[in-house]
Write an enzyme that holds these catalytic residues in place. Structure first.
Site, PDB file in Angstrom:
ATOM      1  N   HIS A 279      -3.618   6.139   3.743  1.00 43.45           N
ATOM      2  CA  HIS A 279      -4.389   4.976   3.282  1.00 43.45           C
ATOM      3  C   HIS A 279      -3.831   3.670   3.840  1.00 43.45           C
ATOM      4  O   HIS A 279      -4.567   2.830   4.394  1.00 43.45           O
ATOM      5  CB  HIS A 279      -4.397   4.933   1.750  1.00 43.45           C
ATOM      6  CG  HIS A 279      -5.276   3.868   1.169  1.00 43.45           C
ATOM      7  ND1 HIS A 279      -4.840   2.582   0.909  1.00 43.45           N
ATOM      8  CD2 HIS A 279      -6.587   3.915   0.779  1.00 43.45           C
ATOM      9  CE1 HIS A 279      -5.827   1.871   0.388  1.00 43.45           C
ATOM     10  NE2 HIS A 279      -6.908   2.655   0.298  1.00 43.45           N
TER      11      HIS A 279
ATOM     12  N   ASP B 169       0.847  -1.195   0.000  1.00 44.58           N
ATOM     13  CA  ASP B 169       0.000   0.000   0.000  1.00 44.58           C
ATOM     14  C   ASP B 169       0.881   1.243   0.000  1.00 44.58           C
ATOM     15  O   ASP B 169       1.974   1.232  -0.587  1.00 44.58           O
ATOM     16  CB  ASP B 169      -0.911  -0.034   1.237  1.00 44.58           C
ATOM     17  CG  ASP B 169      -2.259   0.613   1.007  1.00 44.58           C
ATOM     18  OD1 ASP B 169      -2.294   1.843   0.880  1.00 44.58           O
ATOM     19  OD2 ASP B 169      -3.280  -0.120   0.953  1.00 44.58           O
TER      20      ASP B 169
ATOM     21  N   SER C  56     -11.305  -0.965  -0.060  1.00 45.86           N
ATOM     22  CA  SER C  56      -9.997  -1.084   0.599  1.00 45.86           C
ATOM     23  C   SER C  56     -10.170  -1.494   2.053  1.00 45.86           C
ATOM     24  O   SER C  56      -9.434  -2.338   2.584  1.00 45.86           O
ATOM     25  CB  SER C  56      -9.238   0.248   0.538  1.00 45.86           C
ATOM     26  OG  SER C  56      -8.770   0.514  -0.754  1.00 45.86           O
TER      27      SER C  56
END
Length: 683
Positions: free
Chosen positions: A163, A130, A316
């Site tokens: 994120h 990620d 996600s």
């Protein structure tokens, strides 16, 4: 198995509160009663009562409880009988500060319930491929291991966008630490693999991150990312991970489109869609499609963020949650491969019939841990219950058949009742069960269990054929069957050898061949049980050094000219073999190799389904032979130790597609069951 249940209950009494009141059975008007049988020697096996025989749980109508207990406690064969008590778990929600923001999602996924049986055996490493992770975040830093930054290779994989940190918290934030949030899995190692700096990156960088994760010990790779465009190199990287036993979890995408991102759309990736747990609907943004495997909450998901916490939406988030629950499964059952964990997650999911194209449903942590123990098993708490389950699986109803017996022609439907304490009568009934297309039910301890009574009522046969004399099945049991207004017929001889002959004489065989097995040793008889029914060869029992006269007479009267002797000379001597017509011995160094050689000799090329039974004890497999014969499903014996013959036996059946395991984890352990699963899929 019942012994373990009772021991577990006794252990729990010290930890939980037992309220006043009794435990309801499945029928709300019934009450569960625990019966403890006295230990009793078994003449046929020279062994004492087993733990599964000692404890019996029955359902009793509420109004009959008092009288039933009085009668049971007055029975000289019963040690005690009492109302089963409810046990309440004392699980508490975690003490993490913001858990209330997660509680609904944890509730719909049954995470707290799963924690009650969650006992991690090994730590699991999840690679977060990620944007990196906030390496100093107090919820995450203690769980971090070395990773890599593929954007700036000379720098640590520090997150600058949030994120990856949000995803990492959902996968493995420290639970029950009086701060922040909780994650489903506990003590997960987080491997930060930075492949993003902003919102986009090149697929080549993701591919590097995947391969790095595999090479550095990741058990699970979380890919909360994707593209609508495929690349051969990406598929190769996924194949590389899967071949190494790694589970790859991928996001379906956030465009509310009938499409699924790569790599999630690949068959070997656990593809995740998103639901809104507050509304019980698909998340407004979630992609959907045929290649999605499961779904998880993805709307208003609270998790770790740069130096704090934040709420985000997206597949996600759903993907990270699935990676966490998958970690629970992998931690508790570390022998599972990545594809097997994928199988568990899919087949334990809670169906969402109101939501289309989001896979098999919402992940269910509690059922996932249960499914590992129960996949493809046919079992009950005792061999009697296992036989009932076999009957329920194999016979929605009975067919009308004809049987000539004692000069009389019986027309109707049949059920076979045999003793669960002695194998010969039950296994000798295999060809008869196949001939009549009848299930074999069992009785123990001189009583007909409530479950067998209910199964007889469901099947509603016109005749019950009882295998053996009153030493095998008591007159009391016979009367219980008659009280159900079912005709009973007893098939028996003076001993097991005569009983087997009496059973065989009822079947109009057209073959001149027979199986000859030991009447004192069950595994070899079990090996040929399904074949005797399919081929309609009689099963004849002999002693190690002697052929009983009744067996000799049967062979002469029926012109038996070919006999298959099953087992080595330690079971059936060469002297006996030499006195059998057209003898041909099939044997191996042990019961498992003998079982394999039986399959090599008699296996049908069309056999698609297999039954697996323990080679250590006979009861769980007693009742399967008629169903195995009808479905052309041979019985493979399993040694709970390392057994090279197991895969060889499986490989005999080149068209294999499905399987069932007979008995619970006490018969065939969970790890062995999943080894069978792996062997079944390998070619």
């Amino acid at each position: 198995m019942k012994m373990r249940v009772i021991v577990s209950i006794l252990f729990l009494i010290g930890c939980v509160v037992l309220p006043n009141g009794f435990a309801q059975a499945e029928n709300e008007n019934d009450v569960r009663v625990l019966i403890v049988h006295k230990d009793e020697g078994d003449v046929s096996t020279q062994s004492s009562t087993t733990s599964e025989d000692k404890y019996e749980v029955v359902s009793v109508p509420k109004e009959d409880v008092s009288d039933t207990l009085s009668k049971l406690n007055g029975d000289r064969d019963i040690e005690s009988a009492e109302v089963d008590q409810l046990v309440y778990t004392q699980a508490l929600p975690p003490n993490d500060t913001y858990f209330e923001k997660q509680s609904r999602d944890f509730e719909v996924m049954k995470v707290v319930e799963a924690w009650e049986q969650y006992e991690p055996e090994e730590e699991v490493t999840v690679a977060i491929v990620d944007s990196g992770i906030d390496l100093k975040h107090p919820e995450l830093r203690s769980r971090l291991i070395e990773g890599k930054n593929f954007i700036h290779e000379d720098e640590p994989p520090m997150d600058s966008t949030g994120h990856g940190t949000h995803v990492a918290g959902l996968v493995g934030a420290v639970t029950n630490n009086k701060m922040g949030i909780a994650s489903a899995a506990k003590n997960v190692k987080l491997m930060p693999v930075k492949v993003f700096e902003g919102k986009t990156t090149y697929m080549s960088t993701v591919i590097q991150g995947i391969r790095y994760s595999v090479d550095h010990g990741a058990d699970i790779i979380n890919l909360s990312l994707g593209s609508y465009n495929n690349m051969d190199a990406l598929e190769d990287a996924i194949d590389y991970a899967v071949d190494k036993g790694v589970l790859v979890v991928g996001a379906a995408g956030n465009d509310n489109d009938h499409a699924v991102l790569y790599p999630a759309t690949y068959a070997d990736v656990l593809a995740v869609g998103s639901i809104d747990s507050a509304k019980g609907t698909k998340s407004a943004f979630s992609n959907y499609g045929e290649t999605i495997d499961v779904s998880a909450p993805g709307t208003n998901i609270f998790s770790t963020w740069m130096s704090g916490y934040e709420t985000l939406d997206g597949t996600s988030m759903s993907t990270a949650i699935v990676s966490s629950v998958s970690s629970m499964v992998k931690q508790q059952y570390p022998f599972l491969t990545g594809l097997q964990v994928k199988d568990v997650m899919e087949n334990s999911a809670t169906p969402l019939p109101q939501i289309e194209l989001l896979g098999k449903g919402l992940i269910n942590a509690e059922e996932a841990l249960n499914y590992v123990k129960t996949k493809n098993r046919i079992y009950g708490q005792t061999s009697v219950e296992t036989a009932v389950n076999i009957s329920q699986n194999g016979w929605p109803s009975l067919k009308e058949k004809e049987l000539k017996m004692d000069g009389e022609t019986l027309n109707g439907s049949f059920v076979i009742l045999a003793s669960g304490n002695s194998f010969p009568d039950s296994l000798a009934a295999s060809p008869l069960g196949a001939y009549l297309d009848s299930p074999i039910l069992l009785t123990k301890n001189g009583k007909l269990s409530e479950s067998v009574k209910e199964e007889l009522k469901r099947l509603n046969p016109t005749h019950v054929l009882m295998m053996g004399g009153q030493n095998a099945i008591s007159s009391g049991v016979e009367n219980e069957v008659k009280n159900l207004e079912i005709d009973t017929r007893r098939i028996y001889g003076l001993d097991r050898y005569e009983t087997a002959v009496a059973i065989n004489e009822l079947i109009p065989y057209t073959s001149n061949k027979a199986f000859v097995v030991s009447g004192q040793n069950y595994p070899d008889a079990l090996s040929i049980a399904s074949y005797s029914g399919r081929l309609q060869y009689p099963v004849l029992f002999v002693q190690k050094e002697n052929i009983p006269l009744t067996v000799r007479s049967y062979m002469e009267e029926n012109d038996i000219s070919k006999t298959y002797v099953i087992g080595g000379q330690g079971i059936i001597s060469s002297k006996v073999e030499d006195n059998l017509p057209g003898h041909f011995r099939i044997y191996g160094l042990d019961r498992y190799e003998t079982n394999m050689k039986v399959h090599q000799t008699f296996a049908s090329k069309g056999a698609e389904s297999l039954y697996f039974a323990t080679g250590k004890k006979f009861p769980d497999a007693l009742s399967i032979s008629p169903l195995a014969s009808r479905t052309d499903s041979p019985i493979v014996l399993v040694d709970n130790k390392e057994n090279p013959e197991l895969q060889k036996s499986i490989n005999v059946f080149t068209n294999r597609k499905s399987y069932h395991i007979l008995g619970g984890p006490g018969a065939i352990p969970v790890q062995k069951a999943w080894q069978i699963d792996q062997y079944m899929k390998s070619k």
